[in-house]
Design a protein around this motif. Sequence first.
Motif: not given
Length: 256
Positions: A153-157
């Motif tokens: 899982e990845k999130t992006f700022a």
Amino acid sequence: MLIRLAVMPLLVLGLVGSANAQAWGDLEIDVFLKGEHKPAKINPDKDQAYCGKHALVQEQLTVDPKTKAIANLVIYLQSAGQKVEVHPDYAKTAKDKVIIDNKNCRFEPHVQSIRTGQTLVIGNADPFGHNTKAEFFENLSFNDLIPAGGKVEKTFAKAEGGASKLDCSIHGWMSAYLFVRDDPYIGISDAKGHVSIKNLPVGERTFVAWNYANLSKVTIDGKAETLARGGKWKTTIKPGANKYKFEVDVKDLKLN
């Protein structure tokens, strides 16, 4: 009389607020190809017994052979450096998970979009490991091994300025494209060639039309147009439905 005088200012304020309320419109585009396109076959050089069963082809241009509908054409609102009013309905999906799978020796979907605040889930439905590598300008790049049945899982700022490419280092023919956005105003054509972007703020807007085959010329509702540099296209969004038919001549595309 005193009661009426007290109520009137409230009524006036209500009318002013109503008049200044943001209006919204939907953009609906159907995209078709003029001419013939037969995608090149991929001959897998890794895990051939499994990958060879799935009739893999190059996906830079995906066209339905019967209807000529183009899939994976991206339309998005040009909003870099601008504050964009976002319809309140989009708050419901602000924390959603967005999925890209390694499946049948390809990425599914081939093109995906995500908003900052959402979570990207990269899964692996195949019976062996895949490696997913992604490079970004504004966010942290990654290069992760995903075992069979696993996920990351990845999130992006921050938003990215355009398409970011994903690759599998183990299976070199595999690639996909991810658009990371601050706002939700992006649409990707489906298998029927249909793009839908709901609840756009009305007014003159600039959109970008993107496809890996370098889209630069298009016929819009029968009128030939050359898109501005970077695939930019201007139109006025009116309240309600705004419908267009795009036709792309295969001769105007740059295909490898």
